[in-house]
Every structure is written in structure tokens, then in C-alpha cells.
Scaffold this motif. Structure first.
Motif, PDB file in Angstrom:
ATOM      1  N   VAL A 264       0.869  -1.174   0.000  1.00 11.28           N
ATOM      2  CA  VAL A 264       0.000   0.000   0.000  1.00 11.28           C
ATOM      3  C   VAL A 264       0.906   1.224   0.000  1.00 11.28           C
ATOM      4  CG1 VAL A 264      -1.814   1.267   1.206  1.00 11.28           C
ATOM      5  CG2 VAL A 264      -1.801  -1.226   1.259  1.00 11.28           C
ATOM      6  N   ARG A 265       0.582   2.179  -0.861  1.00 11.05           N
ATOM      7  CA  ARG A 265       1.439   3.345  -0.996  1.00 11.05           C
ATOM      8  C   ARG A 265       0.611   4.610  -1.106  1.00 11.05           C
ATOM      9  NH1 ARG A 265       4.818   4.811  -6.391  1.00 11.05           N
ATOM     10  NH2 ARG A 265       5.955   6.612  -5.630  1.00 11.05           N
ATOM     11  N   GLY A 266       1.100   5.679  -0.466  1.00  4.04           N
ATOM     12  CA  GLY A 266       0.436   6.974  -0.551  1.00  4.04           C
ATOM     13  C   GLY A 266       1.459   8.087  -0.704  1.00  4.04           C
ATOM     14  N   LEU A 267       1.121   9.112  -1.487  1.00  7.75           N
ATOM     15  CA  LEU A 267       2.036  10.221  -1.751  1.00  7.75           C
ATOM     16  C   LEU A 267       1.256  11.518  -1.906  1.00  7.75           C
ATOM     17  CD1 LEU A 267       5.085  10.517  -4.003  1.00  7.75           C
ATOM     18  CD2 LEU A 267       3.096  11.868  -4.652  1.00  7.75           C
ATOM     19  N   VAL A 268       1.821  12.591  -1.359  1.00  5.03           N
ATOM     20  CA  VAL A 268       1.308  13.951  -1.564  1.00  5.03           C
ATOM     21  C   VAL A 268       2.499  14.845  -1.859  1.00  5.03           C
ATOM     22  CG1 VAL A 268       0.077  15.913  -0.571  1.00  5.03           C
ATOM     23  CG2 VAL A 268      -0.650  13.585  -0.015  1.00  5.03           C
ATOM     24  N   GLU A 269       2.416  15.633  -2.946  1.00  6.34           N
ATOM     25  CA  GLU A 269       3.511  16.524  -3.312  1.00  6.34           C
ATOM     26  C   GLU A 269       2.965  17.849  -3.823  1.00  6.34           C
ATOM     27  OE1 GLU A 269       7.493  15.702  -5.705  1.00  6.34           O
ATOM     28  OE2 GLU A 269       5.886  16.318  -7.063  1.00  6.34           O
ATOM     29  N   ASP A 270       3.635  18.948  -3.420  1.00  5.10           N
ATOM     30  CA  ASP A 270       3.296  20.288  -3.894  1.00  5.10           C
ATOM     31  C   ASP A 270       4.558  20.959  -4.405  1.00  5.10           C
ATOM     32  OD1 ASP A 270       0.376  20.896  -3.290  1.00  5.10           O
ATOM     33  OD2 ASP A 270       1.044  20.120  -1.353  1.00  5.10           O
ATOM     34  N   ARG A 271       4.466  21.523  -5.619  1.00  4.01           N
ATOM     35  CA  ARG A 271       5.564  22.280  -6.228  1.00  4.01           C
ATOM     36  C   ARG A 271       5.062  23.687  -6.545  1.00  4.01           C
ATOM     37  NH1 ARG A 271       9.648  19.111  -9.185  1.00  4.01           N
ATOM     38  NH2 ARG A 271       9.427  16.931  -8.564  1.00  4.01           N
ATOM     39  N   LYS A 272       5.900  24.664  -6.242  1.00  7.23           N
ATOM     40  CA  LYS A 272       5.553  26.051  -6.557  1.00  7.23           C
ATOM     41  C   LYS A 272       6.754  26.725  -7.202  1.00  7.23           C
ATOM     42  CE  LYS A 272       2.132  26.570  -2.861  1.00  7.23           C
ATOM     43  NZ  LYS A 272       1.709  27.350  -1.667  1.00  7.23           N
ATOM     44  N   GLY A 273       6.484  27.474  -8.261  1.00  6.56           N
ATOM     45  CA  GLY A 273       7.550  28.169  -8.968  1.00  6.56           C
ATOM     46  C   GLY A 273       7.034  29.444  -9.595  1.00  6.56           C
ATOM     47  N   GLY A 274       7.825  29.973 -10.523  1.00 10.81           N
ATOM     48  CA  GLY A 274       7.423  31.206 -11.193  1.00 10.81           C
ATOM     49  C   GLY A 274       7.930  32.436 -10.478  1.00 10.81           C
ATOM     50  N   THR A 275       7.095  33.474 -10.394  1.00 10.54           N
ATOM     51  CA  THR A 275       7.486  34.746  -9.795  1.00 10.54           C
ATOM     52  C   THR A 275       7.729  34.593  -8.303  1.00 10.54           C
ATOM     53  OG1 THR A 275       5.991  35.778 -11.387  1.00 10.54           O
ATOM     54  CG2 THR A 275       6.876  37.175  -9.657  1.00 10.54           C
ATOM     55  N   ILE A 276       8.823  35.212  -7.809  1.00  8.57           N
ATOM     56  CA  ILE A 276       9.074  35.173  -6.375  1.00  8.57           C
ATOM     57  C   ILE A 276       8.020  36.014  -5.663  1.00  8.57           C
ATOM     58  CG2 ILE A 276      11.537  34.778  -6.673  1.00  8.57           C
ATOM     59  CD1 ILE A 276      11.994  37.716  -6.011  1.00  8.57           C
ATOM     60  N   GLU A 277       7.791  35.726  -4.400  1.00  4.96           N
ATOM     61  CA  GLU A 277       6.692  36.348  -3.653  1.00  4.96           C
ATOM     62  C   GLU A 277       6.819  37.863  -3.590  1.00  4.96           C
ATOM     63  OE1 GLU A 277       4.416  35.793   0.655  1.00  4.96           O
ATOM     64  OE2 GLU A 277       6.175  34.590   0.136  1.00  4.96           O
ATOM     65  N   ALA A 278       8.039  38.393  -3.592  1.00  9.35           N
ATOM     66  CA  ALA A 278       8.227  39.850  -3.487  1.00  9.35           C
ATOM     67  C   ALA A 278       7.700  40.582  -4.719  1.00  9.35           C
ATOM     68  CB  ALA A 278       9.703  40.161  -3.297  1.00  9.35           C
ATOM     69  N   ARG A 279       7.518  39.838  -5.835  1.00 10.81           N
ATOM     70  CA  ARG A 279       7.062  40.485  -7.059  1.00 10.81           C
ATOM     71  C   ARG A 279       5.692  39.989  -7.504  1.00 10.81           C
ATOM     72  NH1 ARG A 279      12.046  41.640 -11.192  1.00 10.81           N
ATOM     73  NH2 ARG A 279      13.568  42.389  -9.671  1.00 10.81           N
ATOM     74  N   VAL A 280       4.940  39.401  -6.602  1.00 14.29           N
ATOM     75  CA  VAL A 280       3.635  38.866  -6.952  1.00 14.29           C
ATOM     76  C   VAL A 280       2.690  39.962  -7.433  1.00 14.29           C
ATOM     77  CG1 VAL A 280       1.563  37.804  -5.975  1.00 14.29           C
ATOM     78  CG2 VAL A 280       3.794  36.812  -5.515  1.00 14.29           C
ATOM     79  N   ASP A 281       2.822  41.181  -6.893  1.00 14.78           N
ATOM     80  CA  ASP A 281       1.894  42.261  -7.250  1.00 14.78           C
ATOM     81  C   ASP A 281       2.181  42.867  -8.609  1.00 14.78           C
ATOM     82  OD1 ASP A 281       0.685  41.881  -4.828  1.00 14.78           O
ATOM     83  OD2 ASP A 281       1.948  43.359  -3.800  1.00 14.78           O
ATOM     84  N   THR A 282       3.344  42.583  -9.207  1.00 15.21           N
ATOM     85  CA  THR A 282       3.708  43.184 -10.498  1.00 15.21           C
ATOM     86  C   THR A 282       3.659  42.127 -11.584  1.00 15.21           C
ATOM     87  OG1 THR A 282       6.039  42.759 -10.081  1.00 15.21           O
ATOM     88  CG2 THR A 282       5.182  44.887  -9.349  1.00 15.21           C
ATOM     89  N   ASN A 283       2.489  41.970 -12.176  1.00 17.18           N
ATOM     90  CA  ASN A 283       2.284  41.034 -13.280  1.00 17.18           C
ATOM     91  C   ASN A 283       2.844  39.652 -12.951  1.00 17.18           C
ATOM     92  OD1 ASN A 283       1.443  40.156 -15.776  1.00 17.18           O
ATOM     93  ND2 ASN A 283       3.305  40.865 -16.835  1.00 17.18           N
ATOM     94  N   PRO A 284       2.303  38.953 -11.960  1.00 16.45           N
ATOM     95  CA  PRO A 284       2.891  37.685 -11.502  1.00 16.45           C
ATOM     96  C   PRO A 284       2.685  36.562 -12.519  1.00 16.45           C
ATOM     97  CG  PRO A 284       0.793  38.048 -10.420  1.00 16.45           C
ATOM     98  CD  PRO A 284       1.074  39.301 -11.219  1.00 16.45           C
ATOM     99  N   TYR A 285       3.644  35.639 -12.506  1.00 17.20           N
ATOM    100  CA  TYR A 285       3.531  34.394 -13.272  1.00 17.20           C
ATOM    101  C   TYR A 285       3.624  33.263 -12.253  1.00 17.20           C
ATOM    102  CZ  TYR A 285       4.249  30.791 -16.814  1.00 17.20           C
ATOM    103  OH  TYR A 285       4.114  29.673 -17.604  1.00 17.20           O
ATOM    104  N   VAL A 286       2.513  32.605 -11.979  1.00 15.09           N
ATOM    105  CA  VAL A 286       2.424  31.625 -10.898  1.00 15.09           C
ATOM    106  C   VAL A 286       2.470  30.213 -11.464  1.00 15.09           C
ATOM    107  CG1 VAL A 286       1.011  30.754  -8.990  1.00 15.09           C
ATOM    108  CG2 VAL A 286       1.095  33.214  -9.473  1.00 15.09           C
TER     109      VAL A 286
END
Length: 498
Positions: A264-286
Motif C-alpha cells: 500500500v502506498r500513498g504520496l502527496v507533493e506540492d511544487r511552486k515556482g514562477g514569480t518570487i513572492e516579493a514580485r507577486v503584485d507586479t504582473n505575476p507568473y504563478v
């Protein structure tokens, strides 16, 4: 002078004069001299000639092995080879191997892909203990789902391989073996961290006692630092942040007639990339990628002790894999629900030089997909059902140790094309000397494409996506191989040419 017979019985003539001297000897024991007097009785016990408290035997085994016996062109990587690579997961296990190349598909998601014989990894069949591991939605990121500390060995097969393991082997097959309860340490724990803030933790437990034996594998990895190179500060992460929780539990039961195992196997994974958080307000690429997977596999085998070489086995696998992937405007969501069954019977014709394997297999996959963004025709909850029913048979002939031939044929019916797909395969091996093997292989394979997950790297783009209906891909594979083993300055060496 007298000696015992096969039963240890002996007869000594009476001496003419007394006292007399008798000498008793036996291989491996000290010689004993005894003075004999008339009408006396004697008990003689011999002492070992050499007494050893302990014997230490040391040997060295190559961490990479090329078989000169198997008809199929196979290379085996052992735990020692994986330790050389210091691998964190399966995608990093081939850095010391010349057959498989590993590359980043894109820097945005940090996904790694393999290439084998010049073809992308989607054309290599990747299995776990000869059952499906990476297929369907797991194609994009599945190589990172198997921690290196779980792996006992990896077998790399070049060419079409065996019909028993399926129909998808275009360039070859990569099969990995997990640690078994018998060979695994009772307790193994390691932890890794670096100056960039990446943390990994692996804990392995083994139950070795009782009829039911078990392994528990756990893995946690976490990297949360947003890195933007100061020499080129473009406002985008140089690598994604990743958090993964992964666990597998195996149970096995064995006796002289049956072998039962399930995982029996279980997996959960989250990846986040793109614009760094300091520049989220200026045309972000998430970029935000989530995967969760739940899987159950089982193996049941029945052995006939009175008929060596005859057995039957059933393999099953059930999987549910959910993925969401956001690349800027492109938004993909997919769900794969799969069932797999493989029933194998092994026997021989006349004697064990003529072995026959045959059976049936069944693949059932349901994909529920949605996509919106840079596409001409967005869609929501589109369902595709792939059903593949197959029959297979494989004959193996051995003429001494020098000639080996394996010929197989599969017939698979695909519901969406309503056609039978035939996959003949042939592997031949000849040993002109004990140190050399010459092989020839030929075979046919086919596969069904999963467009979005197999080309996820192209989603990190503003290009307009246009889709068309795709038929199954079909290919023939031909190859030759020469393997030569030698010794040089007391060391073993291998020359392998394909």
C-alpha cells in the motif's frame, strides 16, 4: 598396517610380543601413539590437527553487472552503484550509468526526464517489481516519487524485452526492486540538509519474524526557499519549492507452496515556482503543481514442489492519481483511475530446456481531464476510458549454457480503435566462449499517448495549443549486443557494445 573399510570396521592382528606400540592416524587429526599391554582395553580419541577460532572470507562484487547468461540484454545496478550516485530519488540514480541520460524537462517545474537510446523517457517502460510504475499522469514527475533509499537494485533492459511485462517497451525497460523484508535492515534512518535549506528524511523499518514479514518505507522532503540568483535577478525562482510526503508498506508471506505479497502506498507533493513572492503584485507568473497518489499492488504465486519449473502467479495493481498544474494562464487538472491484472502460468515441454510461459493481462484506465488557457477549445471534465485486454505466450529454449532463445507473442485488443495489436518479440544469445556473449533482439511495441502530462514542460509558454486526435504509436526495435568480460591487473572488467 591396517585401514578401516567403508563402514569404519577394522581388524588388527595380535602382536607377537608385549608391550607393543599402536599408531592411529586420520586426515585432519593429530597422530596418536598408544602403548598396548596384554589383556587391556583402550579408548582412543583423536584431536584435530588445526583448531580455528574464526575464518574471515572477503570478496568484492561489481556494483554494475552485465549478464552473459540471459538471452535478454540486461544490466543490473546494485545498492553499491546507487550509493556512488548519492541519489535522493530514482531520477538521480543514473548519474553513473552510460545507458540512461537524465535531463531537466524545464527549470520552472524542476521536473526530470530520462532518455534511453536517444528516445524520451515516455518510450521506456518503467516498472516496479515487474508491475506498472510510471505511466499515465505520473509520466511528468513520477521519477521523483521513488526515494533512492527504498531501492535495492535496478535492471535496465535494452530493446523490446519480454512480452510478459507488457506492450509499451519501445526503447527498453527499467525495472526497480524495493528492499525485501529478508534483506532490509531492521532499522534504517538518514537525514540530509544543505546550505540552501533543503531537508530530506528517510526512515525504514523491517519486521523479519513470523510467517508474515513486512517493510515500512517513509520519506519526507521539504524545500521552501525562493532563490533568485543575485547575478541575474529576473524576479523568477531559479528552482521550484517542493514539499513531499511519501510512504509505502509491504507485507509478505512465504511457504513451500505459496508466496503472497501486497503493498500500500500513498504520496502527496506540492511544487511552486514562477514569480518570487516579493514580485507577486507586479504582473505575476504563478506555477503551482499538486499531486496526490494512492496505490495498492498484490502478488500471489503458487509453486509445484514436485514439478520444478512449474508455477502460476497473479499480479494486480490499483491506482488513483490526481494532478493539478497551473502554469500562468494554462490550467490543467487530471485524474487517473487504473486497474491492472496479469495472470502468468509457467511450465515446460518435455524437460526444463523447453520452458513455456503464457497468460492474460488487462489494463483499465479512466482519465478525467480539464484544460483552460492558451488553447483554441478549452474543455472541462473530459473523460477517456482505455481498456486493453491481452493474451501472451513466451517460449524459452536452452541448449547447454551457450545457446539461449526467447520468442514471444502478444495480442492486445484496444477498445477505442477496436483493433487487435500484435507484438512479436525475439531475443537470442550465443556464448562463443565463457567470457563472451553475442545477442540479437527484435520486437514490436505500441503505446497510447497522454498529451498534456507527457508534454507538461510546454505549458510554461504563451504559445497557442492545438489538439488533434492521436492514434496509438507503433514501433519496431532491432538490435545487436556483444558483451566481453576480462581480468586486468587482478580486476574484473567488461566491454559492452550495442
Amino acid at each position: 598396517r591396517v585401514a578401516t573399510n567403508i563402514d569404519g570396521v577394522y581388524l588388527i592382528p595380535q602382536p607377537e610380543t608385549y608391550p607393543a606400540t599402536m599408531v592411529v592416524s586420520f586426515v585432519g587429526y593429530q597422530i596418536h601413539t598408544q602403548l598396548i599391554k596384554k589383556n587391556d582395553h583402550y579408548h582412543i580419541v583423536l584431536s584435530p590437527s588445526v583448531e580455528l577460532d574464526e575464518v574471515k572470507v572477503k570478496g568484492k562484487v561489481n556494483t554494475t553487472k552485465f549478464s552473459t547468461i540471459n538471452a535478454i540484454n540486461m544490466q543490473t545496478l546494485s545498492t553499491g552503484e546507487l550509493e556512488k550516485a548519492a541519489c535522493c530519488n530514482l531520477s538521480e540514480s543514473f548519474s553513473t550509468n552510460a545507458t540512461v541520460d537524465v535531463t531537466f524537462s524545464d527549470a520552472v517545474s524542476g521536473a526530470k526526464q530520462i532518455q534511453m537510446l536517444g528516445l524520451d523517457g515516455m518510450y521506456t517502460q518503467i516498472t516496479q517489481e515487474n508491475m506498472p510504475l510510471i505511466r499515465g499522469i505520473s509520466s511528468a514527475y513520477g521519477l521523483s516519487y521513488v526515494p533512492g533509499t527504498w531501492i535495492e537494485s535496478i535492471q535496465i533492459i535494452k530493446g523490446s524485452g519480454s512480452v510478459i511485462n507488457g506492450f509499451e517497451s519501445f526503447a527498453g525497460q527499467i525495472n526497480l526492486e524495493y528492499y525485501k523484508p529478508e534483506s532490509a535492515p531492521r532499522l534504517f534512518w538518514n537525514m540530509y540538509t544543505n546550505q540552501e535549506g533543503k531537508i530530506e528524511n528517510n526512515l525504514l523499518l523491517a519486521k523479519k519474524d513470523g510467517k508474515w514479514k513486512s517493510n515500512l518505507f517513509t520519506h519526507i522532503s521539504h524545500f521552501a526557499r525562493e532563490i533568485d540568483n543575485e547575478e541575474n535577478p529576473d524576479g523568477f525562482m531559479n528552482m521550484p519549492t517542493v514539499t513531499q510526503f511519501n510512504a509505502l508498506n509491504r507485507w509478505e508471506y512465504k511457504d513451500k507452496n505459496y508466496h503472497i505479497g501486497f503493498t500500500v502506498r500513498g504520496l502527496v507533493e506540492d511544487r511552486k515556482g514562477g514569480t518570487i513572492e516579493a514580485r507577486v503584485d507586479t504582473n505575476p507568473y504563478v506555477v503551482n503543481i499538486h499531486n496526490d497518489l494512492l496505490e495498492f499492488t498484490s502478488k500471489t504465486g503458487a509453486i509445484q514442489p514436485n514439478s520444478p519449473g512449474k508455477s502460476a502467479g497473479l499480479q494486480t495493481s490499483f491506482r488513483r492519481h490526481n494532478q493539478t498544474a497551473i502554469f500562468g494562464r494554462n490550467n490543467y487538472k487530471g485524474m487517473q483511475e487504473s486497474a491492472y491484472l496479469n495472470l502468468i502460468r509457467q511450465t515446460y515441454l518435455g524437460n526444463t530446456d523447453h520452458k513455456l510461459k503464457y497468460g492474460i493481462s488487462y489494463y483499465a484506465d479512466r482519465y478525467t481531464e480539464s484544460f483552460s488557457g492558451n488553447i483554441n477549445n478549452a474543455f472541462s471534465d473530459k473523460i477517456r476510458i482505455d481498456l486493453m485486454s491481452g493474451l501472451f505466450s513466451e517460449y524459452n529454449y536452452s541448449w547447454g549454457a551457450s545457446v539461449n532463445l526467447t520468442a514471444g507473442l502478444r495480442a492486445d485488443y484496444y477498445n477505442n480503435t477496436e483493433q487487435l495489436n500484435y507484438s512479436p518479440r525475439l531475443n537470442m544469445k550465443y556464448n562463443p566462449t565463457e567470457d563472451m556473449a553475442i545477442r540479437f533482439s527484435a520486437g514490436k511495441a505500441f503505446r497510447i499517448a497522454n498529451v498534456f502530462v507527457e508534454n507538461a514542460s510546454f505549458l510554461a509558454s504563451n504559445r497557442i495549443i492545438s489538439l488533434e486526435e492521436l492514434s496509438p504509436e507503433i514501433a519496431w526495435n532491432y538490435g545487436m549486443n556483444i558483451t566481453y568480460c576480462f581480468r586486468l591487473f587482478g580486476r574484473e572488467g567488461t566491454i559492452n557494445a550495442d
